[in-house]
Structures are given as C-alpha cells and as structure tokens.
Design a protein around this motif. Structure first.
Motif, PDB file in Angstrom:
ATOM      1  N   GLU A 173      84.471  29.688 -65.832  1.00 13.53           N
ATOM      2  CA  GLU A 173      84.783  28.398 -65.072  1.00 13.53           C
ATOM      3  C   GLU A 173      86.359  29.069 -64.314  1.00 13.53           C
ATOM      4  O   GLU A 173      86.423  29.151 -63.085  1.00 13.53           O
ATOM      5  N   ALA A 174      86.915  29.740 -65.460  1.00 14.99           N
ATOM      6  CA  ALA A 174      88.609  29.702 -64.660  1.00 14.99           C
ATOM      7  C   ALA A 174      88.399  31.154 -63.437  1.00 14.99           C
ATOM      8  O   ALA A 174      89.108  30.578 -62.303  1.00 14.99           O
ATOM      9  N   ALA A 175      87.329  32.351 -63.888  1.00 12.45           N
ATOM     10  CA  ALA A 175      87.286  32.806 -63.481  1.00 12.45           C
ATOM     11  C   ALA A 175      86.482  32.737 -61.693  1.00 12.45           C
ATOM     12  O   ALA A 175      86.872  33.536 -60.819  1.00 12.45           O
ATOM     13  N   GLY A 211      86.518  27.554 -60.725  1.00 14.26           N
ATOM     14  CA  GLY A 211      86.505  25.978 -60.934  1.00 14.26           C
ATOM     15  C   GLY A 211      87.164  25.254 -61.167  1.00 14.26           C
ATOM     16  O   GLY A 211      88.098  25.464 -62.349  1.00 14.26           O
ATOM     17  N   ALA A 212      86.912  23.597 -61.763  1.00 11.92           N
ATOM     18  CA  ALA A 212      87.053  23.068 -62.514  1.00 11.92           C
ATOM     19  C   ALA A 212      87.023  23.173 -64.141  1.00 11.92           C
ATOM     20  O   ALA A 212      86.368  24.157 -64.510  1.00 11.92           O
ATOM     21  N   ASP A 213      88.875  22.662 -64.316  1.00 13.20           N
ATOM     22  CA  ASP A 213      88.852  23.108 -66.075  1.00 13.20           C
ATOM     23  C   ASP A 213      88.011  22.215 -66.016  1.00 13.20           C
ATOM     24  O   ASP A 213      87.858  21.091 -66.533  1.00 13.20           O
ATOM     25  N   ALA A 214      86.972  22.920 -67.420  1.00 12.09           N
ATOM     26  CA  ALA A 214      85.595  22.157 -67.820  1.00 12.09           C
ATOM     27  C   ALA A 214      86.987  21.165 -69.012  1.00 12.09           C
ATOM     28  O   ALA A 214      86.389  20.190 -69.277  1.00 12.09           O
ATOM     29  N   GLY A 264      95.551  34.777 -57.349  1.00 11.61           N
ATOM     30  CA  GLY A 264      95.796  33.670 -57.283  1.00 11.61           C
ATOM     31  C   GLY A 264      96.307  33.374 -58.583  1.00 11.61           C
ATOM     32  O   GLY A 264      96.524  33.684 -59.470  1.00 11.61           O
ATOM     33  N   GLU A 265      95.542  31.468 -58.594  1.00  7.29           N
ATOM     34  CA  GLU A 265      95.476  30.695 -60.365  1.00  7.29           C
ATOM     35  C   GLU A 265      94.813  30.756 -61.075  1.00  7.29           C
ATOM     36  O   GLU A 265      93.197  30.575 -60.027  1.00  7.29           O
ATOM     37  N   ALA A 266      94.323  30.538 -61.746  1.00  6.88           N
ATOM     38  CA  ALA A 266      93.740  29.847 -62.918  1.00  6.88           C
ATOM     39  C   ALA A 266      93.331  28.977 -63.809  1.00  6.88           C
ATOM     40  O   ALA A 266      94.857  28.814 -63.945  1.00  6.88           O
TER      41      ALA A 266
END
Length: 217
Positions: free
Chosen positions: A55-57, A60-63, A104-106
């Motif tokens: 999800e980080a890649a 997306g929202a942090d699970a 960017g950021e993750a």
C-alpha cells in the motif's frame, strides 16, 4: 527504455515463497531469531508487512492508521496463510516495480519517509525475516548479492545502538565476513543463531511399561 529501479524485490520474495513451502504445522510454535516470536507470530507479521508496504508503494492510505501497527500475534495468524501469504508477497513485489513507487514520500506503520528509503526498508524486512524463517525451520537461505549490498550500506548508516521497534543494536562481527552475516549483524541479529536444542531426557524416565518389582520380604 524502462526506468532502472533502485531495488528489485523479486529475489527476496521468491526466496520467502519457497521457504513457506517448507513450513510444517509443527513448526508454528518453534522459536525464531526474533526474541519472543514463534514461527506463527513471524508469519502473522509477514502478512501485515506485505499489505502495508504494498500500500505504501501505491501511495495509498496507511493500513495501520496514524499510529504504529498492532503487535504481531500467533493468535491472529490467518488459518488461510498458506494460500494468502504468497499472494500478498507477490503483490508487494509487483507494487514496487512501478517507478512512481520510489518517488516522493511513502507511509507505512504510522511512519512517513522518502519512498526510496521505504522501499529499502521493505527489502530489509523481506531478507531478514526470510532468514529468520529459514533458521527457525531448518532450511537453507541465500540472499541476492545486489540486494545485500544495498542493505549493508543502508543499515551501516543507521545508529549503532539500533532503532527501537525496528532494528536491534549492531552485533560485533569480523569485517571479513561474507555479505549476509554482515547485513544480519548490522540489523541486530546474531548470524550464528540456531534454535535451542531440546534437552535430552534419560530413557529411564520416558517409558515405564511395568511397575517396579515388589521388594521381597
């Protein structure tokens, strides 16, 4: 020409998927190099981290929400882990094949960092926990040399005292050791760890098919 990615997560994912085939149900309660973790606890962690880093890649929202993820638990391990975990691992590797994943950021586990660092952390988790699983279940382990080179540089730049909740203190090791032991030591692991041996029980205490003979008067 396709963009060159900083890291390829396919090798550690393939290694882990192969190791899963060698895990017997009797192994689930076995200890691992992670203090206090059984194999089942480690598998639960692998399922959670696979979802979180994929999800980080994808940005997306942090699970796990805004805080740290719940502690891994053998009690929470899905009964379908044998079929589900290989799929989650494959999805993780696929997500980090996208060049945009490294930009960017993750965010994962309640932590935001540069995406390139996050991808490296994901690779480190796969390699270290792959080794943990191999040692705990008595299987062979080999890591991709290119991945190890990146991990050694990454881990060596961290604080020698470790990072609470992520890495233990660096373990002293011969600088001439091969890449895998060096990476393990920098991640706070003892490269020579082996499962504790079960203490041998004297055979006289194992079976008593007949009661002791009565003493003669």
């Amino acid at each position: 020409m396709a963009a060159r990615l900083p890291l390829d997560l396919d090798p550690p994912v393939r290694q882990l998927r192969a190791l899963l085939l060698g895990v017997d149900d009797r192994d689930l309660t076995a200890p691992t190099p992670c203090p206090g973790w059984s194999v089942a606890t480690l598998l639960d962690h692998l399922m959670r981290l696979s979802e979180a880093f994929a999800e980080a890649a994808r940005k997306g929202a942090d699970a796990s929400g805004d805080g740290p993820p719940p502690a891994p638990s053998a009690a929470h391990l899905s009964p379908h882990w044998r079929s589900r975990l290989p799929v989650l691992l494959e999805e993780l590797a696929t997500a980090w094949k996208e060049p945009a994943a490294w930009l960017g950021e993750a965010r994962a586990g309640g932590v935001t960092m540069p995406a390139r660092a996050m991808g490296t952390v994901a690779a480190n988790e796969l390699v270290m926990h792959g080794w943990d699983l191999a040692r705990a279940t008595g299987q062979d382990f080999a890591a991709d040399p290119r991945v190890l080179t990146t991990l050694i540089d990454f881990l060596a730049a961290g604080p020698p005292g470790g990072t609470p909740g992520f890495l233990g203190p660096h373990v002293p090791i011969d600088p001439d050791e091969d890449a895998l032991p060096r990476a393990l030591a920098l991640a706070g692991r003892d490269p020579h760890w082996r499962p504790p041996r079960v203490r041998d029980v004297p055979s006289a205490h194992l079976h008593r098919e007949h009661p002791p003979a009565a003493r003669s008067a």
